[in-house]
Design an enzyme around this catalytic site. Sequence first.
Site, PDB file in Angstrom:
ATOM      1  N   ILE A 184      31.568 -17.089   8.273  1.00  0.00           N
ATOM      2  CA  ILE A 184      31.320 -16.508   6.955  1.00  0.00           C
ATOM      3  C   ILE A 184      30.762 -15.102   7.144  1.00  0.00           C
ATOM      4  CG2 ILE A 184      29.003 -17.548   6.730  1.00  0.00           C
ATOM      5  CD1 ILE A 184      29.853 -17.897   3.664  1.00  0.00           C
ATOM      6  N   PRO A 218      25.748  -4.110   8.589  1.00  0.00           N
ATOM      7  CA  PRO A 218      24.755  -3.268   9.273  1.00  0.00           C
ATOM      8  C   PRO A 218      23.655  -2.758   8.351  1.00  0.00           C
ATOM      9  CG  PRO A 218      26.959  -2.717  10.034  1.00  0.00           C
ATOM     10  CD  PRO A 218      27.130  -3.701   8.907  1.00  0.00           C
ATOM     11  N   ILE A 267      27.824 -12.047  13.065  1.00  0.00           N
ATOM     12  CA  ILE A 267      28.611 -13.136  12.497  1.00  0.00           C
ATOM     13  C   ILE A 267      28.795 -14.249  13.535  1.00  0.00           C
ATOM     14  CG2 ILE A 267      30.756 -13.789  11.361  1.00  0.00           C
ATOM     15  CD1 ILE A 267      28.904 -11.802   9.820  1.00  0.00           C
ATOM     16  N   PRO A 289      21.463 -22.920  -0.878  1.00  0.00           N
ATOM     17  CA  PRO A 289      20.501 -24.002  -0.643  1.00  0.00           C
ATOM     18  C   PRO A 289      20.959 -24.984   0.425  1.00  0.00           C
ATOM     19  CG  PRO A 289      20.640 -23.548  -2.983  1.00  0.00           C
ATOM     20  CD  PRO A 289      21.712 -22.722  -2.322  1.00  0.00           C
ATOM     21  N   GLU A 298      22.949 -24.288   2.986  1.00  0.00           N
ATOM     22  CA  GLU A 298      22.800 -23.607   4.273  1.00  0.00           C
ATOM     23  C   GLU A 298      21.342 -23.601   4.716  1.00  0.00           C
ATOM     24  OE1 GLU A 298      23.639 -19.263   6.413  1.00  0.00           O
ATOM     25  OE2 GLU A 298      24.397 -19.645   4.381  1.00  0.00           O
ATOM     26  N   GLN A 328      -8.955 -31.795  27.026  1.00  0.00           N
ATOM     27  CA  GLN A 328      -9.173 -31.867  25.583  1.00  0.00           C
ATOM     28  C   GLN A 328      -8.391 -30.812  24.828  1.00  0.00           C
ATOM     29  OE1 GLN A 328     -12.979 -30.688  23.574  1.00  0.00           O
ATOM     30  NE2 GLN A 328     -13.102 -32.889  23.104  1.00  0.00           N
ATOM     31  N   GLN A 354       3.512 -22.359  26.735  1.00  0.00           N
ATOM     32  CA  GLN A 354       2.171 -22.207  27.311  1.00  0.00           C
ATOM     33  C   GLN A 354       1.760 -23.449  28.093  1.00  0.00           C
ATOM     34  OE1 GLN A 354       0.723 -19.295  26.895  1.00  0.00           O
ATOM     35  NE2 GLN A 354      -1.182 -19.699  27.991  1.00  0.00           N
ATOM     36  N   LEU A 355       2.080 -24.611  27.569  1.00  0.00           N
ATOM     37  CA  LEU A 355       1.721 -25.853  28.258  1.00  0.00           C
ATOM     38  C   LEU A 355       2.473 -26.028  29.573  1.00  0.00           C
ATOM     39  CD1 LEU A 355       1.562 -28.162  25.123  1.00  0.00           C
ATOM     40  CD2 LEU A 355      -0.351 -27.735  26.697  1.00  0.00           C
ATOM     41  N   GLU A 385      10.497 -13.733   5.154  1.00  0.00           N
ATOM     42  CA  GLU A 385       9.867 -12.895   4.136  1.00  0.00           C
ATOM     43  C   GLU A 385      10.624 -12.986   2.806  1.00  0.00           C
ATOM     44  OE1 GLU A 385       8.559 -11.880   8.048  1.00  0.00           O
ATOM     45  OE2 GLU A 385      10.597 -11.949   7.251  1.00  0.00           O
TER      46      GLU A 385
END
Length: 381
Positions: A125, A130, A159, A242, A244, A281, A338-339, A369
Site C-alpha cells: 500500500i 518523502p 513501502i 483502525p 491496521e 532483587q 540490558q538483562l 505522537e
Amino acid sequence: MRRTIYDLDHELFRESVKSFLDREVRPGLESFVDQRGISSEVWAAAGAQGLLGLEVPQSHTGSDAKDYRFNAVLMEELAKINLALASSISIHYDVVAPYLVRLTTNEQKDRWLPRVVAGELVTAIGMTEPAAGSDLGALRTRAERIPGGWVLNGSKTFITNGYSAGLIVVAARTTPGLRSRGITLFAVEADMQGFSRGRKLDKVGQPEADTAELFFDDMSVPDSHVIGTVDHGFAHMMEHLPQERIGSAVANLAHGRQILDETITYCQQRRAFGQPIGQFQHNKFLLADLVTRAEVTQAYIDQCVVAHLRGELTAVDAAKAKWWSADVQNKIMDDCVQLHGGYGFMNEYRVARAWKDARVSKIWAGSNEIMKELIGRDLGF
C-alpha cells in the site's frame, strides 16, 4: 492471566500456523536477511496453506473466516518468530486484502483476488511520501484526468513489500486544493509503463522485509484501476486504518512478550556471583514490572480485537492500542537487552535483532505522537 478471547477453532488454527512456520519459514530466515526480502516460495506456501485469504470470499478462493480473531492469531505467531515477517505478510492479508474485498468491482475482484490469495501477486500500500508521512492530507502524488483514465505522477517511500509487490494500492491527489477530500486510490500493477522502483532501503532493523521507494512517471492508469470512489480515498483510508493499527498492536505485543519470555529463561540460566541473575532483587523487580505491563496491555488489546470483531472498534481506541503497545514493546526490548548484558548487543543474539526491529513500531501505522494527537482531539482539545 488466562486469555479468554480465543476458542478451540482459533487454537487449532494457531497450531497449524506454528507447524507451517516451523516447516516453511524458520529454515530460511537467515537467507531472508541476505536477500532483504521474503522468498517467493514462502509466499506461495502461505497461499497454499490458506493464510492469505482470511478475509477474502470463498467465491474468490479465500476462506472468508468472518472472524478477525483468526487474523490476530496469525499476526501473533508471525510476530513471535520475526517482526519483519509479521509486517510483510500482514500488509498483504490484513491491510491490502480488505481494500480489495470491500472497495473493488466484481471484475477487479476476479482479476486480482485469486492471485492475492495464492501468494502469486504480492501486495503493498502506497501512502507514505518523502514529504508526507503521518499527514496523509498533504500527499503530493497526483493523478490528472485524461479520456478513459488518469496520468499518475509522484513517488512513495518506506513501502513494505515495495520491491516485490506486483500490485500496489496507491493514494494520489485527484482534486487539487481539497486536501483530504481530493484523494483517490488506484491499483497499480508492477508492469505498467511509467512505474519504477528504487533501491531496497537500508534500514536499522527488519532486514528481512523488502522496503522500497516507488516512482510514477507519466504513468497511465485506466478507470478500471480506480479503487473505491473518486475523491473519497482519504475516507476509505480512515475507515481501514483502525484495523491496521490494532493489527500493529497485536504484533507489537506478541513480539515483545516472546522476547520477554526468552529473557526470563535466560535470567534463570545465566549465573553471576553464584546465583541466577534473575534472583537479584533489581532484576526480579524489573521482570515483574515487564510481565505486568505485558499482561495488562494484552487485556486491553484483546478487548480491542473483540470490539473490532463486533464492528465497534473506534479510531481513538485503535490509536490507544497502537501507541501504548509500541511503547511497552520498546521498553521490554530495551530492558531485555540490558538483562543480557554484553551479549544483548551482539547481533547473533535474537534479543539484539528484536530490539532493532521494534524501534520502528513507534513510527509506522501513524507515529505515536499522531496517535496521541487523535486521542487528545477526542478529549475536546
